[in-house]
Design an enzyme around this catalytic site. Structure first.
Site, PDB file in Angstrom:
ATOM      1  N   VAL A 122     -34.913 -11.771  22.178  1.00 14.84           N
ATOM      2  CA  VAL A 122     -33.665 -12.217  22.804  1.00 14.84           C
ATOM      3  C   VAL A 122     -33.028 -13.283  21.936  1.00 14.84           C
ATOM      4  CG1 VAL A 122     -32.768 -13.490  24.786  1.00 14.84           C
ATOM      5  CG2 VAL A 122     -34.431 -11.671  25.121  1.00 14.84           C
ATOM      6  N   LYS A 123     -31.742 -13.154  21.738  1.00 13.61           N
ATOM      7  CA  LYS A 123     -31.020 -14.149  20.942  1.00 13.61           C
ATOM      8  C   LYS A 123     -31.027 -15.444  21.738  1.00 13.61           C
ATOM      9  CE  LYS A 123     -26.569 -14.695  18.725  1.00 13.61           C
ATOM     10  NZ  LYS A 123     -26.045 -15.796  19.558  1.00 13.61           N
ATOM     11  N   GLU A 124     -31.733 -16.435  21.230  1.00 13.89           N
ATOM     12  CA  GLU A 124     -31.848 -17.701  21.952  1.00 13.89           C
ATOM     13  C   GLU A 124     -30.546 -18.456  21.814  1.00 13.89           C
ATOM     14  OE1 GLU A 124     -34.155 -18.729  23.865  1.00 13.89           O
ATOM     15  OE2 GLU A 124     -35.689 -17.233  23.443  1.00 13.89           O
TER      16      GLU A 124
END
Ligand code: GTP
Ligand code: MG
Length: 834
Positions: A122-124
C-alpha cells in the site's frame, strides 16, 4: 524466486562515488554545467551535531524523467570519510512513476520488460525517513532532503523520526550505535515511513498503538538502485524493533494488474482507504540487458475517485448528513436520487450499506440502469467540459492561509517573477473602510489580465476565507480557489514562533504595516501572537473550506524556496495547463532571491489607532524609479501593487461601460415583479431560479468590436482610460473609474431568451465629453436564458421591439419602470479576460 532469496551486497567504490559527486556538482548552480544537460541539482550542506557535514543532492521531481542522469536516487546524501574518501551516506529509492505516466510505466512495457516476484504494498502516506550509519559510528536519521537541523531549529520530521528510532530500539534492547554499525556493514540505508498522528495528520488515521516507523525498504548505498527483497526487510524490522509493512506477492504481471484493478473498485484494501500501491519488481531495457530493481506506482484515479465520492455521499445520506461533493456534480446527484429511492423501497439495504455490504452492487445497478460504464461518464464529462480540473488555465486565485511572517509575500513575488501572475497585498489598501470588499475587488480586477492571482492576506480565519471566496465568486463565478495552507500544528507552535519571529524582526521596517524596526519588539510579537492564537486550519470537510478546489500544504518553518517548489509542483500536477514550461531549479532560486532582496513595499502606513498613512519615502520612490528592468522586477512590483500604466495599456480593453450597483438593480427588479401575474413574471422567475441573472450590471458604451466603426470615440475613451491609470497615486486598479454617469431606468423588455432595461444616460466626463452609448438603444442586459445566449443579443431584441412592439403576437414582454428611477453609475474601461 531464487534471485530474491539472499541479501544483496556490494561495497562502495570510492572512485565511482567521487565521479558521482563530481557529476552532480557540475549541475549545481555554482558548477560550470549548471542547468546544462537538461537537469539541475540543488546541493545543501548540513552540519551534524558532532560538527561533521553531509551534503544533500536533490533534483526537481520532473527532472527524474530525463535520461542519462548520474543517479535516479530520490534522497541522496554524501560526505567525506575520516580518511578523505567520498562516500554515500544515505540513498533513497530510485524515483518511481505512476503507471502510464512515463513510457516505461505504460502497461505494455511493464508487461514486456519486467519480471517478478512482484511485491505490492500500500502506498503509505506518512513521511519518509532514512536511517544509516556513518564511518564515525554515529547513526544518521533524516528526511528526504534534510538531516533535521537548520540553524538552531530542529526540523520536525527527522527529529521526530529519530525519537521513534530510539523508542523502537529500546523495545528490543538495542542501541543506536549498534544499528549504525550494522547498517554501515551492510552498506545500506533503511527506509521507513513515519506514521504518527500526534505529530501530523495525513489522510489516513493511525491510532496511537499503530504509530511508529514502518520499515519498507533497505537500499544499498550505491549510485545504481539495489534494494532488499521484502521478506528480508521484514526480518530486519523484527530484529530492530520497527514496524513491518504489509505486502502482497504475485508472480504474474497479469494477476498484478487484475489485483490492482480489483482494489481500485473499492479504493479500500484490508479495511483501509488507500491512495494506491507501490509495485516492486525488476526491469530491463532490452532482452540482453541486466535485470535491475525497479518500482512503479499505481494510483487510484477516475472513475474510482468518483465511486469513492458516491460511497461517502451514500453514507452521509444514510446517517442524515448532507452529502458534500464538488466533482461529477450532475451524475452524483442522479446517483444519490437513485440510492435514496432504493433505500426507501428496500428496508435494511441502508443498514447493510453502512456495514460495507452492497456498495459495489448498488453502484452497478445504477450504472446498468443507465446503460453506462464509469469510464463513459468520465469521458462524457470531459467532452462536456464539466470535468475540467486538468484543463484549468485561468481564473485561479491562490489564497494563503497563514500567520505573519510565514513568507506569503516572498513566495507570491517569486511566483509573479516566474509566471507574471497577478498579486495583491491586503496591506496595500490605504483605507479603513470596506477593506475586505476592496481586497476582493482588487483581486477580481487583476483576474482580467492574469490567469492566476495571489490574494496576499493571512486568511487565517474561516470568516476571512468565506468572505474572499464569496465576494470573488459573486463577480466571477467560475473562479477556482487554491489554498496555500501554511500548516500550523499546535504542538509545533514554538518552532513556528521562532521561525516567523526571526524573519519578521530581521525584516525590520521593510513592510507596509508590521514595522519591526520602528515599533517595539513586544508590540510586534503581540500582534503575531494574536494571529497564531486565532489561526483556524483548513478543513475541507466543511464550509467555507470545502470551496477550495485544491489545498497545498506548506511548512511555515521551511524556507520560502522549499515552499515555492511545492507550490509549483502541485499546481503543475493538478492543472498541467497553468504554465507551459516547468521552471528549473535556478529559475526557482533566482525568483526567491529576487523576492528576498529586491523588493520593498511601495507604501507604508500605521494601522494602529490614530496612526497616519505615510506616502512612500523619498528613498523608496527613487528606488522604484530607478528600477530599470520593467519586464522582470517592475512587473512583479507593479503586478503586485497594480498593473503599471505602461503594462495595462498593452493589455487589451474589451469595452467601456457604466457600472451600476448590483444590489439596487436586484431590489428594483424584485419590487417590479412582486405584484405581476405569474405569466408576466415567468421569464424573470426563470432567470432568477436558474441563476441566470447577471452577477454585475452595466450599460455598454462601446465594445471593442465597434472600434473600426467609431474610431474617434474608441480612441477618446482609451485615452481617458490611460490618463486615469496614470493619475492614480499608488497605481492600484487596472480598471479605474473614468467618471460618473446618471442612468435613468425606463422600461423592461424581454422575450423567451433575454431580458434587458432600456435606459437614458445623463452625465459627462471632466473634459466635458458626454457619455453616450454607440448602441442604437442604450440598455442594461439583465440576464439570458442560457450560457449560449450572449448579452449582446439585447440589441436584436430591442430592434425587434422598436419595429414590432410588444405583446402576444411578437412574444415580447414590456413593463415600464415607474417613478423615474435614476442610479449613479461608474464609467470604466473593462479589460479583456483570457
Ligand atoms: P506578513 O506580510 O507580515 O504577514 O508576512 P509574510 O507572510 O508576507 O512574510 P514575508 O514574505 O514578508 O517574509 C518575512 C521576512 O522573511 C521577509 O523579510 C523575507 O525576506 C524573509 N524570508 C522569507 N522567506 C525566507 C526564507 O526562506 N529564508 C529567510 N532567511 N528569510 C525569508
Ligand atoms: Mg506580506
Amino acid at each position: 524466486m531464487a534471485h530474491r532469496e539472499t541479501a544483496p551486497y556490494r561495497a562502495q567504490d570510492p572512485h565511482e562515488v567521487k565521479q558521482l559527486v563530481q557529476a552532480l556538482s557540475l549541475h549545481t548552480k555554482k558548477g560550470k554545467g549548471g542547468g546544462k544537460g537538461g537537469f539541475s541539482v540543488k546541493k545543501s550542506t548540513f552540519v551534524r551535531p558532532n560538527g561533521r557535514s553531509v551534503d544533500s543532492w536533490r533534483m526537481q521531481d520532473w527532472d527524474y524523467k530525463k535520461e542519462h542522469l548520474p543517479t535516479y536516487a530520490r534522497g541522496l546524501f554524501t560526505y567525506t570519510t575520516l580518511d578523505g574518501k567520498d562516500e554515500i551516506a544515505v540513498r533513497g529509492y530510485d524515483k518511481f512513476f505512476n503507471y502510464e505516466e512515463v513510457r516505461k510505466t505504460e502497461w505494455r512495457n511493464v508487461e514486456e520488460h519486467t519480471r517478478g516476484p512482484y511485491e505490492l504494498s500500500v502506498k503509505e502516506n506518512g513521511c519518509i525517513i532514512f536511517i544509516a550509519g556513518l564511518d564515525d559510528g554515529t547513526l544518521m536519521v533524516c528526511s528526504k532532503h534534510s538531516t533535521g537541523v537548520r540553524g538552531d531549529v530542529a526540523v520536525s520530521h527527522a527529529a521526530v523520526g529519530e525519537r521513534w528510532v530510539e523508542r523502537h530500539l529500546k523495545s528490543v534492547g538495542k542501541t543506536k550505535e549498534q544499528l549504525a554499525k550494522k547498517l554501515r556493514e551492510m552498506n545500506a540505508t533503511a527506509v521507513a515511513e513515519l506514521c504518527d498522528d500526534a505529530f501530523e495528520e495525513h489522510v489516513l488515521a493511525y491510532a496511537p498503538e499503530t504509530a511508529g516507523l514502518y520499515l519498507h525498504g533497505i537500499n544499498l548505498n550505491l549510485p545504481e538502485f539495489v534494494t532488499y527483497p521484502g521478506h528480508l526487510v521484514d526480518k530486519f524490522a523484527e530484529e530492530w524493533g520497527m514496524k513491518k509493512v504489509m505486502y502482497v506477492m504475485e508472480d504474474d504481471i497479469k494477476k498484478v494488474r487484475s489485483f490492482l484493478e480489483h482494489v481500485a473498485e473499492t479504493g479500500s484494501y484490508n479495511g483501509r482507504d488507500t491512495e494506491g500501491f507501490v509495485i516492486r519488481c525488476q526491469s530491463r531495457e532490452g532482452d540482453n540487458s541486466p535485470w535491475q530493481d525497479w518500482f512503479f506506482k499505481y494510483k487510484f484515479e477516475e472513475p474510482y475517485l468518483m465511486y469513492r465520492q458516491w460511497r461517502e455521499c451514500t453514507k452521509a445520506i444514510i446517517s442524515g448528513r448532507p452529502p458534500r461533493f464538488k466533482k461529477h456534480k450532475k451524475i452524483t446527484e442522479e446517483y444519490l436520487l437513485y440510492a435514496r429511492r432504493r433505500f426507501a423501497r428496500e428496508p435494511g439495504l441502508s443498514k447493510q450499506y453502512n456495514q460495507n455490504h452492497g456498495i459495489i452492487s448498488l453502484r452497478e445497478d445504477f450504472l446498468s440502469e443507465r446503460g453506462l460504464k464509469g469510464s463513459d461518464i468520465i469521458r462524457q464529462e470531459m467532452e462536456n467540459g464539466e470535468y475540467e480540473s486538468k484543463d484549468v488555465k485561468n481564473n485561479v486565485v491562490l489564497v494563503p492561509v497563514a500567520t505573519i511572517g510565514c513568507g506569503k509575500t516572498t513566495v507570491a513575488l517569486a511566483l509573479v517573477k516566474l509566471f507574471g501572475w497577478g498579486h495583491f497585498q491586503n496591506d496595500n489598501i490605504e483605507s479603513r473602510q470596506r477593506r475586505p470588499q476592496k481586497f476582493a475587488e482588487a483581486i477580481c480586477a487583476l483576474m482580467t489580465p492574469h490567469p492566476v492571482v495571489i490574494a496576499d492576506r493571512n486568511n487565517h480565519q474561516k470568516r476571512e476565507r468565506e468572505q474572499i471566496m464569496a465576494d470573488i465568486s459573486n463577480q466571477i463565478p467560475e473562479t477556482k480557489f487554491v489554498a496555500l495552507h501554511y500548516v500550523h500544528e499546535r504542538n509545533n507552535y514554538n518552532q513556528i514562533r521562532q521561525a516567523t519571529r526571526e524573519r519578521v524582526l530581521a525584516r525590520g521596517d521593510n513592510h507596509q504595516t508590521i514595522q519591526a524596526g520602528s515599533k517595539g519588539q513586544d508590540e510586534i510579537i503581540e500582534i503575531m501572537e494574536g494571529f497564531m492564537h486565532r489561526f483556524q486550519p483548513v478543513d475541507t470537510s466543511d464550509a467555507p473550506d470545502d470551496q477550495f478546489d485544491l489545498v497545498i500544504d506548506l511548512d511555515p518553518i521551511a524556507s520560502s524556496r522549499e515552499n515555492l517548489e511545492v507550490i509549483v509542483e502541485k499546481l503543475h500536477n493538478e492543472y498541467p495547463g497553468i504554465f507551459s514550461d516547468m521552471p528549473t531549479a535556478e529559475d526557482l532560486d533566482a525568483a526567491i532571491e529576487f523576492a528576498m532582496n529586491d523588493y520593498e513595499p511601495s507604501i507604508k502606513m500605521d494601522l494602529s489607532k490614530g496612526g497616519k498613512w505615510a506616502k512612500p519615502t523619498q528613498q523608496n520612490k527613487q528606488r522604484q524609479n530607478q528600477n530599470q528592468n520593467p519586464s522582470q522586477s517592475e512587473a512583479s512590483v507593479s503586478s503586485s501593487n497594480a498593473v503599471s500604466a505602461t503594462k495595462s495599456r498593452a493589455l487589451k480593453l474589451e469595452y467601456f461601460s457604466v457600472r451600476l450597483p448590483t444590489q439596487r438593480i436586484n431590489s428594483i427588479l424584485a419590487a417590479i415583479f412582486k405584484d405581476q401575474d405569474p405569466n408576466t413574471a415567468r421569464f424573470y422567475r426563470q432567470l432568477e431560479q436558474s441563476r441566470r441573472l447577471q452577477p454585475e450590471f452595466h450599460v455598454t458604451l462601446m465594445h471593442r468590436a465597434s472600434a473600426p466603426q467609431y474610431p474617434e470615440a474608441w480612441d477618446k475613451l482609451t485615452q481617458l482610460h490611460s490618463q486615469a491609470i496614470e493619475s492614480q497615486s499608488t497605481n492600484k486598479y487596472p480598471e479605474p473609474e473614468l467618471g460618473k454617469c446618471n442612468v435613468q431606468l425606463e422600461r423592461l423588455v424581454w422575450d423567451s431568451r433575454i431580458m434587458c432595461i432600456v435606459v437614458r444616460l445623463n452625465g459627462s466626463s471632466k473634459e466635458g465629453l458626454t457619455w453616450e452609448s454607440v448602441n442604437a438603444v442604450a440598455h442594461v442586459t439583465l440576464g439570458t436564458a442560457s450560457k449560449d445566449i450572449k448579452p449582446k443579443e439585447s440589441n436584436d431584441l430591442l430592434q425587434k421591439w422598436l419595429r414590432d412592439g410588444s405583446g402576444e403576437q411578437t412574444g415580447i414582454g414590456e413593463l415600464t419602470v415607474r417613478g423615474s428611477v435614476v442610479l449613479e453609475g461608474s464609467v470604466r474601461g473593462v479589460l479583456q479576460r483570457f
